[in-house]
Design a protein around this motif. Structure first.
Motif, PDB file in Angstrom:
ATOM      1  N   ASN A  96      41.051  32.387  42.261  1.00 14.38           N
ATOM      2  CA  ASN A  96      39.991  32.901  41.393  1.00 14.38           C
ATOM      3  C   ASN A  96      40.091  34.420  41.299  1.00 14.38           C
ATOM      4  OD1 ASN A  96      37.657  32.553  39.847  1.00 14.38           O
ATOM      5  ND2 ASN A  96      36.326  32.997  41.592  1.00 14.38           N
ATOM      6  N   VAL A  97      39.686  34.938  40.150  1.00 16.11           N
ATOM      7  CA  VAL A  97      39.706  36.393  40.003  1.00 16.11           C
ATOM      8  C   VAL A  97      38.289  36.925  40.214  1.00 16.11           C
ATOM      9  CG1 VAL A  97      40.158  38.311  38.428  1.00 16.11           C
ATOM     10  CG2 VAL A  97      41.699  36.334  38.464  1.00 16.11           C
ATOM     11  N   TYR A  98      38.099  37.624  41.306  1.00 11.77           N
ATOM     12  CA  TYR A  98      36.830  38.305  41.596  1.00 11.77           C
ATOM     13  C   TYR A  98      37.186  39.655  42.222  1.00 11.77           C
ATOM     14  CZ  TYR A  98      32.317  39.466  43.590  1.00 11.77           C
ATOM     15  OH  TYR A  98      31.151  40.133  43.917  1.00 11.77           O
ATOM     16  N   HIS A  99      37.337  40.645  41.400  1.00  6.72           N
ATOM     17  CA  HIS A  99      37.808  41.968  41.861  1.00  6.72           C
ATOM     18  C   HIS A  99      39.139  41.838  42.588  1.00  6.72           C
ATOM     19  CE1 HIS A  99      33.946  43.680  40.691  1.00  6.72           C
ATOM     20  NE2 HIS A  99      33.430  42.567  41.178  1.00  6.72           N
ATOM     21  N   GLY A 100      39.964  40.954  42.098  1.00  4.27           N
ATOM     22  CA  GLY A 100      41.246  40.660  42.741  1.00  4.27           C
ATOM     23  C   GLY A 100      41.312  39.167  42.999  1.00  4.27           C
TER      24      GLY A 100
END
Ligand code: BMA
Length: 330
Positions: free
Chosen positions: A127-131
């Protein structure tokens, strides 16, 4: 067959895809004769469909598919199948339900795994969450998907849950990484009482040499067997032309799965066919799911080919375990 003698500790799934091993095949894993099973353009919105996860569902099959769109956004799509070979995938990505808008703001997601644990199907993905980190969700019906907290802070990839608690804890494999096309990577285990708080981290195994020299990552959900947890994983070699992704197998201790009992020194499958060698990213075989029939020991392996299409391969549990033990270097 006497259930006590079965190697796989699991359900009977007599309707999974299967082909006998070709007579001239000397390897422990063999490809489906009609690969790839999912072309890159199965749905109008997709550039490519690969690295995807399937599970048995209501006597048939369901899955969560990585579909990179024609804008080249990595997204997760819901799919159904009667035979686990011919798939109907929704053109629109999954719209996750989430109480917290901070987490529910879906940016991108890829490389899903799906597993039934206790009373529902859990989905993990990159997943993309600040990286890049490990996103989590659950569904009961493959209609509504509820997004949970991310398991870790960035950077992490290849989050794979075990199908049951071990000593009262949920268990997840993952591969801590960095922000790029990470040039290193070991498999770790993390434990959780509630699927939210993850700790008691243990090292499982790291890269070695040859096909698994650069980095490794867990593949499909581990299969419980009388010989330990059977883990199919990917390993990466850095050639002068870039990364090459192959598959290997390992047996992990049943109660302390961070202990590696056996691990293949040769690969069990590596990019040889055209749909594995040619595509958006050449020379990639990337397994994300298996379907297993406990009474016969048949295992169907789902993997992405060249970051473009979805393919299928087969093995038989006793043959793969035997190969893993005889060709092991831990
Ligand atoms: C990894 C992931 C996989 C992909 C592979 C090869 O880092 O992004 O989804 O299959 O690279 O490009």
């Amino acid at each position: 067959m006497n259930k006590q003698k079965q190697t796989i500790i699991g359900d009977a799934l007599p309707n999974i895809p299967w082909e006998e091993k070709p007579k001239n095949c000397v390897d422990p894993v063999w490809r489906y004769s009609n690969n790839p099973i999912i072309p890159r353009d199965l749905i109008p919105s997709s550039n490519s469909i690969f690295n995807s996860a399937v599970v048995p569902y209501e006597g048939k099959f369901a899955g969560v598919f990585r579909c990179d769109s024609k804008t080249r956004r990595m997204q997760l799509h819901n799919g159904k199948s009667n035979d686990a070979i011919s798939w109907t995938i929704e053109n629109d990505p999954i719209s996750f339900i989430c109480d917290d808008p901070e987490i529910g703001n879906f940016v991108e997601g890829y490389d899903p795994r799906v597993v039934w644990i206790e009373d529902r199907y859990y989905i993990t993905w990159c997943n993309v969450y600040h990286g890049y980190t490990i996103g989590m969700a659950y569904t009961n019906d493959f209609k509504k998907f509820y997004q949970m907290e991310n398991a870790f802070v960035p950077f992490n990839r290849n989050g794979v849950l075990f199908p049951r608690k071990i000593k009262g804890k949920y268990i997840m494999l993952s591969r801590p990484s960095d922000s790029g096309h990470t040039s290193f990577g070991d498999i770790f285990i993390s434990q959780s009482p509630d699927m939210i708080h993850w700790g008691c981290h243990r090292h499982v195994m790291g890269p070695t040499s040859g096909w698994q020299h650069t980095k490794i990552g867990a593949g499909p959900v581990p299969i419980e067997t009388r010989e330990g947890w059977l883990l199919i994983y990917h390993g990466v070699l850095t050639s002068c032309n870039g990364y090459v992704y192959s598959m290997g197998s390992a047996l992990l201790d049943i109660d302390e799965p961070w202990k590696v009992l056996f691990r293949t020194e040769p690969y069990i499958l590596s990019p040889h066919e055209l749909y594995e060698c040619v595509g958006d990213v050449p020379n990639v075989t990337f397994p994300c799911a298996t379907l297993a029939d406990a009474p016969t020991g048949r295992i169907a392996i789902y993997y992405g080919g060249a970051d473009t299409v979805t393919a299928l391969a087969f093995t038989q549990v006793d043959e793969l375990i035997d190969f893993t033990k005889k060709n092991s270097k831990v």
